[in-house]
Design a protein around this motif. Sequence first.
Motif, short mmCIF file in Angstrom:
data_model
loop_
_atom_site.label_atom_id
_atom_site.label_comp_id
_atom_site.label_asym_id
_atom_site.label_seq_id
_atom_site.Cartn_x
_atom_site.Cartn_y
_atom_site.Cartn_z
N THR A 9 0.84 -1.20 0.00
CA THR A 9 0.00 0.00 0.00
C THR A 9 0.87 1.25 0.00
O THR A 9 0.63 2.19 -0.77
CB THR A 9 -0.94 -0.01 1.22
N ARG A 10 1.88 1.26 0.84
CA ARG A 10 2.81 2.40 0.90
C ARG A 10 3.43 2.66 -0.46
O ARG A 10 3.44 3.79 -0.95
CB ARG A 10 3.91 2.12 1.92
N ASP A 11 3.95 1.62 -1.09
CA ASP A 11 4.62 1.78 -2.37
C ASP A 11 3.67 2.30 -3.45
O ASP A 11 4.05 3.15 -4.26
CB ASP A 11 5.26 0.46 -2.80
N GLU A 12 2.45 1.80 -3.46
CA GLU A 12 1.46 2.28 -4.43
C GLU A 12 1.18 3.76 -4.26
O GLU A 12 1.11 4.51 -5.23
CB GLU A 12 0.15 1.49 -4.28
N LEU A 13 1.02 4.18 -3.01
CA LEU A 13 0.69 5.58 -2.75
C LEU A 13 1.86 6.52 -3.04
O LEU A 13 1.68 7.60 -3.61
CB LEU A 13 0.20 5.74 -1.31
N VAL A 14 3.06 6.10 -2.68
CA VAL A 14 4.24 6.93 -2.96
C VAL A 14 4.42 7.07 -4.47
O VAL A 14 4.71 8.17 -4.97
CB VAL A 14 5.50 6.34 -2.30
N TRP B 226 -10.90 6.99 -9.19
CA TRP B 226 -9.70 6.25 -8.80
C TRP B 226 -9.77 5.86 -7.33
O TRP B 226 -9.47 4.72 -6.96
CB TRP B 226 -8.44 7.08 -9.06
N TRP B 227 -10.20 6.81 -6.47
CA TRP B 227 -10.27 6.51 -5.03
C TRP B 227 -11.30 5.43 -4.72
O TRP B 227 -11.08 4.59 -3.84
CB TRP B 227 -10.53 7.79 -4.23
N ALA B 228 -12.42 5.42 -5.42
CA ALA B 228 -13.42 4.38 -5.19
C ALA B 228 -12.84 3.01 -5.53
O ALA B 228 -13.03 2.03 -4.78
CB ALA B 228 -14.67 4.66 -6.01
N GLN B 229 -12.11 2.92 -6.64
CA GLN B 229 -11.49 1.66 -7.03
C GLN B 229 -10.38 1.26 -6.06
O GLN B 229 -10.26 0.08 -5.70
CB GLN B 229 -10.94 1.75 -8.45
N TYR B 230 -9.60 2.23 -5.64
CA TYR B 230 -8.49 1.93 -4.73
C TYR B 230 -9.02 1.50 -3.36
O TYR B 230 -8.51 0.56 -2.76
CB TYR B 230 -7.54 3.13 -4.61
N ARG B 231 -10.06 2.18 -2.88
CA ARG B 231 -10.67 1.80 -1.60
C ARG B 231 -11.17 0.36 -1.67
O ARG B 231 -10.94 -0.44 -0.76
CB ARG B 231 -11.79 2.74 -1.20
N ARG C 282 -7.79 -6.33 0.11
CA ARG C 282 -6.45 -6.63 0.65
C ARG C 282 -6.48 -6.85 2.15
O ARG C 282 -5.77 -7.71 2.67
CB ARG C 282 -5.50 -5.47 0.30
N PHE C 283 -7.30 -6.05 2.85
CA PHE C 283 -7.35 -6.13 4.31
C PHE C 283 -8.61 -6.84 4.82
O PHE C 283 -8.91 -6.78 6.01
CB PHE C 283 -7.23 -4.72 4.91
N SER C 284 -9.33 -7.50 3.93
CA SER C 284 -10.52 -8.30 4.29
C SER C 284 -11.51 -7.52 5.15
O SER C 284 -11.94 -7.98 6.20
CB SER C 284 -10.09 -9.58 5.03
N GLN C 285 -11.85 -6.32 4.68
CA GLN C 285 -12.75 -5.44 5.43
C GLN C 285 -14.00 -5.13 4.61
O GLN C 285 -13.92 -5.02 3.38
CB GLN C 285 -12.05 -4.12 5.77
N GLU C 286 -15.11 -4.97 5.30
CA GLU C 286 -16.33 -4.53 4.62
C GLU C 286 -16.17 -3.10 4.14
O GLU C 286 -16.66 -2.73 3.07
CB GLU C 286 -17.54 -4.62 5.55
#
Length: 102
Positions: free
Chosen positions: A26-31, A75-80, A86-90
Amino acid sequence: MYLIQILLPVYDNEGIQFAVARYVETRDELVERFGGLTTYTQAPASGLWQENQERTVRDDLVIYEVMAGKIDSDWWAQYRAALEARFSQEKIVVRAHAIRML
């Protein structure tokens, strides 16, 4: 200018800590996309919410922040959605604040 915060869980729904590799990815993607990142990882934030009237759930969080000149909502909707998988969250909270540089 916008400050975008991403609240990531430290533990899965069974209480097992997520592997560091998920945060690194996640860090690498955002940077790569935003050119920088601020992380709050040393003292995780704690969140509480009521799952129902009888049960309050506690969550420890890591907060990632990026700055952007504009918000690309698609983009943010897709990334969220990718982070939720990735984090198995609703739901992963991603919030943006308009800021003024001083």
